[in-house]
Design an enzyme around this catalytic site. Sequence first.
Site, PDB file in Angstrom:
ATOM      1  CG  ASP A  82      -1.731  -1.096   1.207  1.00  0.00           C
ATOM      2  OD1 ASP A  82      -2.725  -1.480   0.284  1.00  0.00           O
ATOM      3  OD2 ASP A  82      -2.713  -1.432   1.436  1.00  0.00           O
ATOM      4  CE  LYS A  99      -6.460   8.670  -5.399  1.00  0.00           C
ATOM      5  NZ  LYS A  99      -7.058   9.290  -4.356  1.00  0.00           N
ATOM      6  CG  MET A 120      -8.154   7.038   7.417  1.00  0.00           C
ATOM      7  SD  MET A 120      -9.804   5.403   6.425  1.00  0.00           S
ATOM      8  CE  MET A 120      -9.732   4.878   8.370  1.00  0.00           C
TER       9      MET A 120
HETATM   10  N1  SAH Z   1      -4.287   0.182   9.815  1.00  0.00           N
HETATM   11  C1  SAH Z   1      -3.447   0.617   9.781  1.00  0.00           C
HETATM   12  C2  SAH Z   1      -4.361   2.195   9.236  1.00  0.00           C
HETATM   13  C3  SAH Z   1      -5.058   2.235   8.325  1.00  0.00           C
HETATM   14  S1  SAH Z   1      -5.806   3.241   7.597  1.00  0.00           S
HETATM   15  C4  SAH Z   1      -2.729   0.641  10.694  1.00  0.00           C
HETATM   16  O1  SAH Z   1      -2.913  -0.294  11.653  1.00  0.00           O
HETATM   17  O2  SAH Z   1      -2.113   1.730  11.288  1.00  0.00           O
HETATM   18  C5  SAH Z   1      -4.887   4.766   7.243  1.00  0.00           C
HETATM   19  C6  SAH Z   1      -4.715   5.520   8.384  1.00  0.00           C
HETATM   20  O3  SAH Z   1      -3.438   5.731   9.048  1.00  0.00           O
HETATM   21  C7  SAH Z   1      -4.202   7.712   8.303  1.00  0.00           C
HETATM   22  O4  SAH Z   1      -5.040   7.908   7.386  1.00  0.00           O
HETATM   23  C8  SAH Z   1      -3.794   7.918   9.110  1.00  0.00           C
HETATM   24  O5  SAH Z   1      -4.916   8.626  10.098  1.00  0.00           O
HETATM   25  C9  SAH Z   1      -3.412   6.803   9.998  1.00  0.00           C
HETATM   26  N2  SAH Z   1      -1.514   6.424   9.604  1.00  0.00           N
HETATM   27  C10 SAH Z   1      -1.132   5.043   9.214  1.00  0.00           C
HETATM   28  N3  SAH Z   1       0.199   6.226   8.953  1.00  0.00           N
HETATM   29  C11 SAH Z   1       0.636   6.581   9.739  1.00  0.00           C
HETATM   30  C12 SAH Z   1       1.420   7.490   9.917  1.00  0.00           C
HETATM   31  N4  SAH Z   1       3.159   6.797  10.334  1.00  0.00           N
HETATM   32  N5  SAH Z   1       1.222   8.356  11.529  1.00  0.00           N
HETATM   33  C13 SAH Z   1       0.339   8.969  11.570  1.00  0.00           C
HETATM   34  N6  SAH Z   1      -0.892   8.639  10.844  1.00  0.00           N
HETATM   35  C14 SAH Z   1      -0.770   7.554  10.181  1.00  0.00           C
END
Ligand code: SAH
Length: 489
Positions: free
Chosen positions: A36, A58, A173
């Site tokens: 991803d 994307k 998100m």
């Molecule tokens: N499975 C992932 C979440 C996926 S949804 C997890 O467990 O972290 C995607 C969202 O995760 C983003 O929009 C953001 O809110 C958060 N996110 C993912 N990586 C991040 C990072 N390095 N720093 C801050 N937020 C993050």
Amino acid sequence: MYKGYVYLIGAGPGDVRLMTVKGQQCLEKADVVLYDRLVNPLLLETTKPGAELVYCGKLPDRHLLRQEAINDLLVKYALEGKRVARLKGGDPSVFGRVGEEAAALEEAGVSYEIVPGITAGIGAATYAGVPVTHRDHGASFAVVTGHDKSPAGQPIIDWKGLATGVDTIAFYMGVKNLPYICEQLIEHGRSPKTPVLLVQWGTVGRQKTLTGDLATIAELVQKESFSNPAITLVGEVAKLRTKESWFERQPLFGKHILFGRTTEGPSEIASELTKLGADVFEYPRLLTKEDQLDADISFEQYDQIIFHSPKSVDWFFAQLRNKRIDIRSIHARFYGASKKSIKAIESFACLGFGVHEMIESDRRLVIASKNWETRERKRYDLYSEHDFFVSHTDEVIEQSNFTCQRILDEDRVDTIVFPSAEAVRMVTEQILACQETPETLSKRAEVICFGPETAKAAIELGYEVQHMLQKPSKEELVDMLKSNVKQSR
Ligand code: SAH
């Protein structure tokens, strides 16, 4: 028929060292990797040479791969008998749609396993210096989506329960919907003074934070143009945020370095830079293939043997062992073309000298890699009379161009370090595959060279060289980078 196998792996929030050991082992075995947008591209550097990499985020010329298409691909590759790694940011079961992927695999009868990961809500908070629970400030913790399938894209949530029943809330998100989220929490009984912390790009060098409270944060986010990926942490724990966290205080935090590489494996200096908090991408990635010894070569005839890499030294001593030649029958002096080569010679209890200490001789053997032969040999008239032997070939693993492209697309290089002239040429040859040239790279990043030979090679190829180390050493490089960081802070 043998059916493949799918690993649904959590890649962690960003810092590549935050992936689990199990996740790493699965990734290394995979024939195909579907990953991803939020997965750190540096993780791809640990995939096996030749593994197929499929980007599911994307791209400018293509829309996001839809979830159904991803499910189909997982099944397709598995039915072809491949080992598939599906690499997801954070933890695959936290807003990662792993349930849908698992269901598709179940239905197709494909075996799989799920490898958990560190979720961003915890990883980003911790790297911002804030624990999600604390005996004095928060006894419960919830992960909540800030975006949903509802028609307006706003989450359908039991706001009352959330506002009054949970101490620390991590919204994922949620940046776009932040005004709505804050409004709902206040309306349903949470104090407008509740501290809020936003962490953008948590756990990597781009990490940025913003603090406020439920009443003020939405406006601040707009003013600072904060955007996803970010975690919004709501609750009393957020007030534990200090000016800088332990992570942001590291001496090289915020530096994004492309480090030119000429041998397989991590360089000691690059590893040191990582330890000091820099994001380091060693490029290109190489795989060493040893060459077979020419049966007729006799080492006894030489009075000087010059080694151009530690690998050449290892190779030489392995040949002695294989051919049962006693080192005492070799009378040559051993020279190393670099400090590392000299060190390698001395690790075999032989004296190693620098090439500048060489005297004239017509019985001289040079041992180096194939790459050195094709790229460097002609440039040196150091060894006018000499025999030459190739000990090994460092083959470029094409995948690293893929990683490089992603890193450049994400604008994650601000410094390029060239430790040698060979590294300059190696990087320059490869970078063309990423539609970059020395000129375009120089616009993106500062170029640092180890010494005049390296700087000369870089300038000849079109780089703008900002810094040249007077004494090419780890310490001097670190000092220079540190002073750079200070200026930009
Ligand atoms: N499975 C992932 C979440 C996926 S949804 C997890 O467990 O972290 C995607 C969202 O995760 C983003 O929009 C953001 O809110 C958060 N996110 C993912 N990586 C991040 C990072 N390095 N720093 C801050 N937020 C993050």
